[in-house]
Write an enzyme that holds these catalytic residues in place. Structure first.
Site, PDB file in Angstrom:
ATOM      1  N   HIS A 299       0.848  -1.192   0.000  1.00 59.75           N
ATOM      2  CA  HIS A 299       0.000   0.000   0.000  1.00 59.75           C
ATOM      3  C   HIS A 299       0.884   1.244   0.000  1.00 59.75           C
ATOM      4  O   HIS A 299       1.952   1.231   0.607  1.00 59.75           O
ATOM      5  CB  HIS A 299      -0.907   0.022   1.239  1.00 59.75           C
ATOM      6  CG  HIS A 299      -2.073   0.936   1.076  1.00 59.75           C
ATOM      7  ND1 HIS A 299      -1.997   2.276   1.360  1.00 59.75           N
ATOM      8  CD2 HIS A 299      -3.324   0.720   0.608  1.00 59.75           C
ATOM      9  CE1 HIS A 299      -3.158   2.830   1.089  1.00 59.75           C
ATOM     10  NE2 HIS A 299      -3.982   1.906   0.624  1.00 59.75           N
ATOM     11  N   ASP A 356      -8.008  -5.449  -0.012  1.00 54.84           N
ATOM     12  CA  ASP A 356      -8.469  -6.322  -1.093  1.00 54.84           C
ATOM     13  C   ASP A 356      -8.069  -7.779  -0.899  1.00 54.84           C
ATOM     14  O   ASP A 356      -8.526  -8.648  -1.627  1.00 54.84           O
ATOM     15  CB  ASP A 356      -7.935  -5.815  -2.444  1.00 54.84           C
ATOM     16  CG  ASP A 356      -8.587  -4.505  -2.827  1.00 54.84           C
ATOM     17  OD1 ASP A 356      -9.798  -4.381  -2.609  1.00 54.84           O
ATOM     18  OD2 ASP A 356      -7.882  -3.603  -3.311  1.00 54.84           O
TER      19      ASP A 356
HETATM   20  N1  CMC Z   1       4.232  -7.729  -4.634  1.00 58.09           N
HETATM   21  C1  CMC Z   1       5.563  -7.675  -4.815  1.00 58.09           C
HETATM   22  N2  CMC Z   1       6.292  -6.550  -4.674  1.00 58.09           N
HETATM   23  C2  CMC Z   1       5.636  -5.433  -4.349  1.00 58.09           C
HETATM   24  C3  CMC Z   1       4.243  -5.406  -4.140  1.00 58.09           C
HETATM   25  C4  CMC Z   1       3.544  -6.613  -4.308  1.00 58.09           C
HETATM   26  N3  CMC Z   1       2.210  -6.634  -4.126  1.00 58.09           N
HETATM   27  N4  CMC Z   1       3.852  -4.152  -3.829  1.00 58.09           N
HETATM   28  C5  CMC Z   1       4.965  -3.408  -3.851  1.00 58.09           C
HETATM   29  N5  CMC Z   1       6.048  -4.173  -4.147  1.00 58.09           N
HETATM   30  C6  CMC Z   1       7.452  -3.722  -4.204  1.00 58.09           C
HETATM   31  C7  CMC Z   1       7.718  -2.963  -5.488  1.00 58.09           C
HETATM   32  O1  CMC Z   1       8.165  -3.817  -6.506  1.00 58.09           O
HETATM   33  C8  CMC Z   1       8.745  -1.962  -5.030  1.00 58.09           C
HETATM   34  O2  CMC Z   1       9.981  -2.626  -4.977  1.00 58.09           O
HETATM   35  P1  CMC Z   1      11.372  -1.805  -5.296  1.00 58.09           P
HETATM   36  O3  CMC Z   1      11.464  -0.764  -4.240  1.00 58.09           O
HETATM   37  O4  CMC Z   1      12.418  -2.874  -5.208  1.00 58.09           O
HETATM   38  O5  CMC Z   1      11.185  -1.238  -6.671  1.00 58.09           O
HETATM   39  C9  CMC Z   1       8.347  -1.650  -3.590  1.00 58.09           C
HETATM   40  O6  CMC Z   1       7.638  -2.796  -3.138  1.00 58.09           O
HETATM   41  C10 CMC Z   1       7.471  -0.423  -3.447  1.00 58.09           C
HETATM   42  O7  CMC Z   1       6.352  -0.595  -4.309  1.00 58.09           O
HETATM   43  P2  CMC Z   1       5.759   0.548  -5.208  1.00 58.09           P
HETATM   44  O8  CMC Z   1       5.054  -0.079  -6.371  1.00 58.09           O
HETATM   45  O9  CMC Z   1       6.817   1.560  -5.518  1.00 58.09           O
HETATM   46  O10 CMC Z   1       4.731   1.198  -4.212  1.00 58.09           O
HETATM   47  P3  CMC Z   1       3.490   2.106  -4.584  1.00 58.09           P
HETATM   48  O11 CMC Z   1       3.161   2.859  -3.374  1.00 58.09           O
HETATM   49  O12 CMC Z   1       3.774   2.886  -5.825  1.00 58.09           O
HETATM   50  O13 CMC Z   1       2.344   1.043  -4.971  1.00 58.09           O
HETATM   51  C11 CMC Z   1       0.596  -0.547  -4.714  1.00 58.09           C
HETATM   52  C12 CMC Z   1       1.382   0.604  -4.071  1.00 58.09           C
HETATM   53  C13 CMC Z   1      -0.620  -0.855  -3.869  1.00 58.09           C
HETATM   54  C14 CMC Z   1       0.125  -0.120  -6.120  1.00 58.09           C
HETATM   55  C15 CMC Z   1       1.524  -1.810  -4.809  1.00 58.09           C
HETATM   56  O14 CMC Z   1       1.889  -2.218  -3.512  1.00 58.09           O
HETATM   57  C16 CMC Z   1       0.859  -2.955  -5.563  1.00 58.09           C
HETATM   58  O15 CMC Z   1       0.965  -3.015  -6.800  1.00 58.09           O
HETATM   59  N6  CMC Z   1       0.162  -3.896  -4.853  1.00 58.09           N
HETATM   60  C17 CMC Z   1      -0.587  -4.957  -5.509  1.00 58.09           C
HETATM   61  C18 CMC Z   1      -1.938  -4.431  -6.009  1.00 58.09           C
HETATM   62  C19 CMC Z   1      -2.917  -4.181  -4.860  1.00 58.09           C
HETATM   63  O16 CMC Z   1      -3.066  -5.017  -3.974  1.00 58.09           O
HETATM   64  N7  CMC Z   1      -3.602  -3.041  -4.919  1.00 58.09           N
HETATM   65  C20 CMC Z   1      -4.637  -2.693  -3.911  1.00 58.09           C
HETATM   66  C21 CMC Z   1      -4.216  -1.531  -3.077  1.00 58.09           C
HETATM   67  S1  CMC Z   1      -5.259  -1.272  -1.623  1.00 58.09           S
HETATM   68  C22 CMC Z   1      -6.824  -0.926  -2.245  1.00 58.09           C
HETATM   69  C23 CMC Z   1      -6.906   0.459  -2.772  1.00 58.09           C
HETATM   70  O17 CMC Z   1      -7.223   1.381  -2.007  1.00 58.09           O
HETATM   71  O18 CMC Z   1      -6.657   0.656  -3.954  1.00 58.09           O
END
Ligand code: CMC
Length: 416
Positions: A299, A356
């Site tokens: 998140h 989720d």
């Molecule tokens: N599985 C594997 N690695 C992950 C995941 C995951 N679910 N989420 C984040 N990471 C890693 C990502 O690869 C990155 O690694 P690095 O620093 O080595 O590049 C690090 O953790 C930080 O992730 P980010 O993508 O830069 O973080 P963000 O804040 O931009 O994205 C997120 C947040 C929710 C989009 C992401 O965690 C994700 O894609 N999660 C899976 C989809 C999901 O469950 N979404 C629902 C979110 S909650 C409901 C809502 O309100 O939308």
């Protein structure tokens, strides 16, 4: 507490004001930055950018806390219904008995669709995704609703969106348009509209109604997420409420946002079908060359447990146990969570289950198929979207218009 930050650029000294929130969260006010220094800030994904002052919900991502209008989510979930929560989010205070009665009764008076909407609906192909249908019809609703009072627009949406959702579900499963029962409360009527069959009302079950109430409450607001900010951005251009909400739904649909609930169940089914080797899937999620991510994990704001996920897990366990369902998906989800939370990759990156991760299991226990999950999220998020649109208008926030750093061609001439 500092009230300004000082900095130097090319030998010139500048001061920028610092503003504080209720819990002393701090922001540097850069609204005069470009005018004074010629610089803008660069923050893809708005990771460090506050776009407004808001009093609707508060998240402490480090502690894993969520408040709606100051009330902890853990208290709201045990003491309020979804419709009380909607009133709270929209109006700022919990309703007293008379206010709640009048709010609920007024929603019921809008519990119908214009016959033209039904005609349009009949022409929508059945293979369209329910989120696309919901978003398009919400936009179209605007044409058929003439509200003399702004407050009535919110009530129309609260009344009509569940009907659109039920229509969509029923068409998919080959049932006629929904039966609406004005004698039922909001959530029970939602279940009646989804599941009643011709000449037979839905048999209400308090375990199911309670679970549905809770999951809707958990989604009701979540400050500046992708869809809510979309709604505010559209509203800032003086776009109407219905169109703004419709755009919010399109944003929610994405798999990284609300669409994750459908993606989680699909992922869990894939894991189960391929033999249930959790470790292999965790390794896949860690592999940077593999686009796969553990859906329902991570998140932007929570760097600790998402308090909604903790509650959703309990609700999922309760409903499955009380209904006597044997669900291998719940066991798999719990195993996956346990394994991921012990893995250094997830620990170091502070990746926890989000809302989720368990919500789909609850929907499935209620009887809602996975193509409808994100629609259910939208029904829950509706009060939050509307409250933000309302607040944005009240605050007179300026039109949302970010800047960019251009990296294209320099000025050139056409050679011909
Ligand atoms: N599985 C594997 N690695 C992950 C995941 C995951 N679910 N989420 C984040 N990471 C890693 C990502 O690869 C990155 O690694 P690095 O620093 O080595 O590049 C690090 O953790 C930080 O992730 P980010 O993508 O830069 O973080 P963000 O804040 O931009 O994205 C997120 C947040 C929710 C989009 C992401 O965690 C994700 O894609 N999660 C899976 C989809 C999901 O469950 N979404 C629902 C979110 S909650 C409901 C809502 O309100 O939308």
């Amino acid at each position: 507490m500092c009230s300004v930050v000082n900095f130097n650029i090319n030998g010139y000294h500048y001061k920028l004001p610092v503003i504080y929130g209720t819990f002393y969260e701090k922001a540097i006010n850069i609204s005069q930055l470009r005018e004074n220094t010629g610089l803008i800030t660069f923050d893809p994904g708005f990771k460090n950018t506050g776009i407004t002052k808001s009093s609707i919900s508060f998240i402490d991502g480090e502690k894993g806390e969520l408040l709606y209008r100051g009330y902890p989510i853990e208290q709201i979930i045990n003491k309020c219904s979804f419709i009380e929560t909607s009133y709270l989010i929209l109006n700022g205070e919990l309703p007293n008995t008379a206010q709640l009665k009048s709010f609920s009764e007024k929603i019921k008076t809008f519990n119908h669709l214009h016959k033209e909407i039904n005609k349009i609906f009949d022409h929508i192909p059945n293979f369209y995704h329910p989120m696309g249908i919901l978003s398009s019809l919400t936009y179209i609703l605007d044409t058929f609703i003439n509200c003399l009072q702004e407050e009535d627009m919110y009530l129309h949406l609260l009344a009509k969106l569940p009907i659109l959702a039920a229509l969509t579900y029923r068409k998919k499963v080959g049932l006629p348009p929904p039966h609406i029962n004005p004698n039922l409360d909001y959530t029970s009527n939602l279940l009646e509209m989804f599941f009643s069959i011709p000449n037979k009302s839905y048999e209400q079950n308090p375990i199911i109604t309670d679970a549905l109430n809770k999951i809707l409450i958990l989604h009701a607001d979540h400050e500046q997420n992708c869809s809510t900010t979309t709604v505010r951005l559209l509203g800032s251009a003086d776009t109407g409420l219905f169109s703004s909400i419709s755009a919010g739904m399109s944003a929610l649909w994405g798999r990284l946002h609300g669409g994750a609930n459908q993606a989680v169940i699909e992922m869990l089914e894939d894991i189960l079908q391929s033999g249930g080797n959790i470790k292999k899937w965790i390794e896949k999620a860690k592999n940077k060359k593999d686009p796969f991510r553990l859906m329902g994990f991570g998140h932007r704001i929570y760097k600790n447990f998402d308090p909604r996920a903790k509650i959703a897990k309990k609700v999922a366990e309760n409903i499955i146990q009380q209904l006597g369902i044997s669900d291998p998906i719940l066991e798999l989800a719990k195993n996956l969570e346990e394994n991921a939370l012990q893995d250094p990759y997830f620990v170091e990156k502070k990746l926890y289950p989000n809302i989720d991760f368990y919500s789909g299991i609850i929907y499935q226990a209620i009887g809602i198929p996975k193509y409808m999950f994100t629609v259910m999220f939208a029904l829950g998020r509706l009060p939050g979207w509307m409250a933000h649109w309302k607040e944005m208008k009240y605050n007179k926030d300026p039109i949302g218009r970010p800047r960019q750093i251009y990296i294209g061609y320099k000025k050139r001439n056409i050679q011909k």
